[in-house]
Design a protein around this motif. Structure first.
Motif, short mmCIF file in Angstrom:
data_model
loop_
_atom_site.label_atom_id
_atom_site.label_comp_id
_atom_site.label_asym_id
_atom_site.label_seq_id
_atom_site.Cartn_x
_atom_site.Cartn_y
_atom_site.Cartn_z
N ARG A 106 0.83 -1.20 0.00
CA ARG A 106 0.00 0.00 0.00
C ARG A 106 0.87 1.27 0.00
O ARG A 106 0.55 2.24 -0.68
CB ARG A 106 -0.93 0.00 1.22
N ARG A 173 -9.91 9.75 -4.53
CA ARG A 173 -10.77 8.86 -3.74
C ARG A 173 -10.15 7.47 -3.62
O ARG A 173 -10.16 6.86 -2.56
CB ARG A 173 -12.17 8.77 -4.36
N SER A 176 -7.30 7.52 -1.22
CA SER A 176 -7.71 7.58 0.18
C SER A 176 -7.89 6.18 0.77
O SER A 176 -7.58 5.95 1.95
CB SER A 176 -9.02 8.38 0.31
N ASN A 177 -8.37 5.24 -0.03
CA ASN A 177 -8.51 3.86 0.46
C ASN A 177 -7.20 3.10 0.40
O ASN A 177 -6.93 2.24 1.26
CB ASN A 177 -9.58 3.13 -0.35
N ARG A 180 -4.22 3.49 3.66
CA ARG A 180 -4.61 3.01 4.98
C ARG A 180 -3.67 1.88 5.39
O ARG A 180 -3.31 1.04 4.58
CB ARG A 180 -6.05 2.49 4.96
N VAL A 210 -6.46 0.45 8.52
CA VAL A 210 -7.65 -0.32 8.15
C VAL A 210 -8.16 -0.93 9.44
O VAL A 210 -7.45 -1.69 10.10
CB VAL A 210 -7.30 -1.43 7.13
N TYR A 222 -9.11 -2.13 -2.44
CA TYR A 222 -8.32 -0.92 -2.64
C TYR A 222 -7.61 -0.96 -4.00
O TYR A 222 -7.50 0.06 -4.69
CB TYR A 222 -7.29 -0.75 -1.51
N GLU A 225 -10.26 -0.56 -6.82
CA GLU A 225 -10.70 0.83 -6.95
C GLU A 225 -9.64 1.67 -7.66
O GLU A 225 -9.97 2.50 -8.52
CB GLU A 225 -10.99 1.41 -5.56
#
Length: 474
Positions: A106, A173, A176-177, A180, A210, A222, A225
């Motif tokens: 991430r 957007r 943003s996920n 985490r 998360v 994630y 998206e």
């Protein structure tokens, strides 16, 4: 027992190579943050592990030899060899490769997405600068592949920028996920030590953790998206590039000399290849979501590899394709030139026929009858067949009159275009500020990870938050 040669080639060596080339700094960040948290809790040898990790990260990591299976165990082996088993073991307390790997992935994707957003904002800035430069240049736009109505080049470019601004929103957007932290989730049930997962997230520059520990290591949404946002960006860029290629084919858009290639056979040809290569990269973005969807499909919620290591390579490739498409498109716009005469080549009474219909309707003629009259007066909009004065018709269907009647929000009228350009500049400035804030958070986190002393504890983390706030305000 040694690893099977096929497994070494297609799994271990491949993953190790990717991690060594792209992920090592993120592994050291995550391990250092975790060691700092264990030191705050007073676990033995955690402070020494922090110092060891900071020193070890300055040294090159060995290439894959098959002695250890991944980068994490390579780091562990070096810690044990040079600082002892107790120091190496300290950082592993309650830590799983599940939460460590997902944290690293991430963080890597976050940094790549921040870089991509920077490229996208630079393209939007280039589009707006070009729109200001070509303000009022008339162009005939098409619908259904046929000349439709006149517009202006800046109106067209403002429409493109508006589309790209929504691509920016979608990427923010998705980011943003992505942004985490799973760290502290351990294998799936949570760390057996009372680590502060929010503090761990802050130390790594994430927006937060998360929350559910199983969700932290098991979910792949994630990545889906992010891939969906990249796919939509690819569609947006492809449509712009298709138009530019259409204009280039008609001589209405000239690609810069350093971005074109001559023909191998025909000396008279100069090909706008930069646009074609940019569209190829945009096309690669279009296919990124499908691969990730299959990796997530029909996998149990507790399986990890399909949507962790499995998604990293296609996502990294998609992010690279996105950067290439954005940079090539921006270069084409900055180095290219529009030819006004060619843009207006198909300007004729026919593309202003709807204005003649409107004129007749304003005179009290029913719309169906006005439509029939104008159809009958084509080609040329002959005034005697319309039943109107020639001078009145010419004045009504002139380009200045056409533009002046369209001062609606977002329209092609001069005032409407000026207002739209002003709004677009403000919108871009806000997005640039938001991106700068996210970058500042990550930059400060890295700085603190490399210099924060374990004994500074929670006070240091609180001070870090205050510094971050000041940095984002600048």
């Amino acid at each position: 027992m040694g690893w099977h040669g096929v497994f070494r080639r297609w799994v271990l060596a491949r993953h190790y190579r990717l991690a060594r080339e792209a992920l090592v700094p993120h592994f050291f960040d995550a391990l250092t943050a975790y060691a700092l948290e264990l030191a705050r809790l007073g676990l033995p040898h955690a402070k020494e592990a922090v110092a060891a990790l900071r020193e070890l990260r300055t040294l090159p990591l060995p290439s894959f030899t098959g002695e250890v299976e991944d980068v994490f165990f390579s780091i562990q082996a070096q810690l044990a060899e040079h600082w002892g088993e107790e120091v190496a073991g300290a950082v592993r307390r309650g830590l799983s490769r599940n939460d460590l790997d997902l944290t690293v992935f991430r963080a890597y994707l976050r940094d790549r997405t921040l870089a991509l957003l920077g490229d996208l904002l630079r393209l939007r800035r280039a589009v707006l600068r070009l729109a200001a430069r070509v303000e009022g240049v008339v162009v005939v736009l098409y619908t259904h592949h046929r000349p439709a109505q006149p517009s202006t080049l800046d109106h067209y470019l403002l429409g493109v920028e508006s589309l790209l601004s929504r691509d920016t929103e979608r990427l923010f957007r998705a980011l943003s996920n992505v942004n985490r932290s799973p760290l502290g989730a351990s294998a799936l049930a949570g760390c057996p030590y009372p680590v502060d997962r929010r503090r761990l997230a802050a130390l790594l520059g994430f927006e937060g953790p998360v929350e559910n520990t199983l969700d932290a290591v098991a979910s792949g949404d994630y990545a889906l998206e992010l891939a969906a946002a990249l796919q939509t960006l690819g569609a947006s860029l492809s449509r712009l590039l298709t138009d530019l290629l259409f204009w280039a084919g008609r001589g209405a858009f000239l690609v810069g000399e350093g971005l074109s290639q001559g023909s191998s056979l025909m000396p008279q040809k100069q090909n706008p290849v930069v646009l074609e290569h940019a569209r190829i990269y945009a096309g690669r973005l279009m296919g990124s979501l499908e691969a990730l969807a299959f990796l997530n499909h029909n996998t149990p919620f507790t399986d990890l590899n399909d949507h962790s290591t499995g998604v990293l390579e296609p996502l990294a490739a998609a992010l690279e394709a996105g950067e290439a498409a954005l940079e090539l498109t921006r270069a084409a716009l900055e180095e290219g030139a529009f030819v006004q005469k060619a843009l207006m080549e198909e300007l004729s009474p026919e593309v202003l026929a709807s204005e003649a219909v409107d004129l007749l309707v304003r005179k009290g003629i029913p719309l169906p009858e006005a439509y029939r009259r104008v159809r009958g007066a084509l080609p040329g909009l002959r005034p005697e067949l319309l039943g109107v004065d020639r001078e009145e018709l010419l004045s009504w269907v002139s380009l200045p009159a056409f533009l002046a009647r369209r001062e609606v929000l977002g329209g092609v009228g001069p005032k409407a275009r000026a207002q739209a350009l002003s709004r677009a500049k403000r919108r871009l400035k806000e997005d640039q500020k938001a991106l700068a804030g996210l970058r500042a958070r990550v930059r400060l986190a890295r700085r603190w990870l490399q210099h924060l002393q374990p004994e500074e504890g929670q006070e240091g983390a609180e001070e870090k938050g205050q510094v971050e706030g000041k940095e984002r305000q600048k």
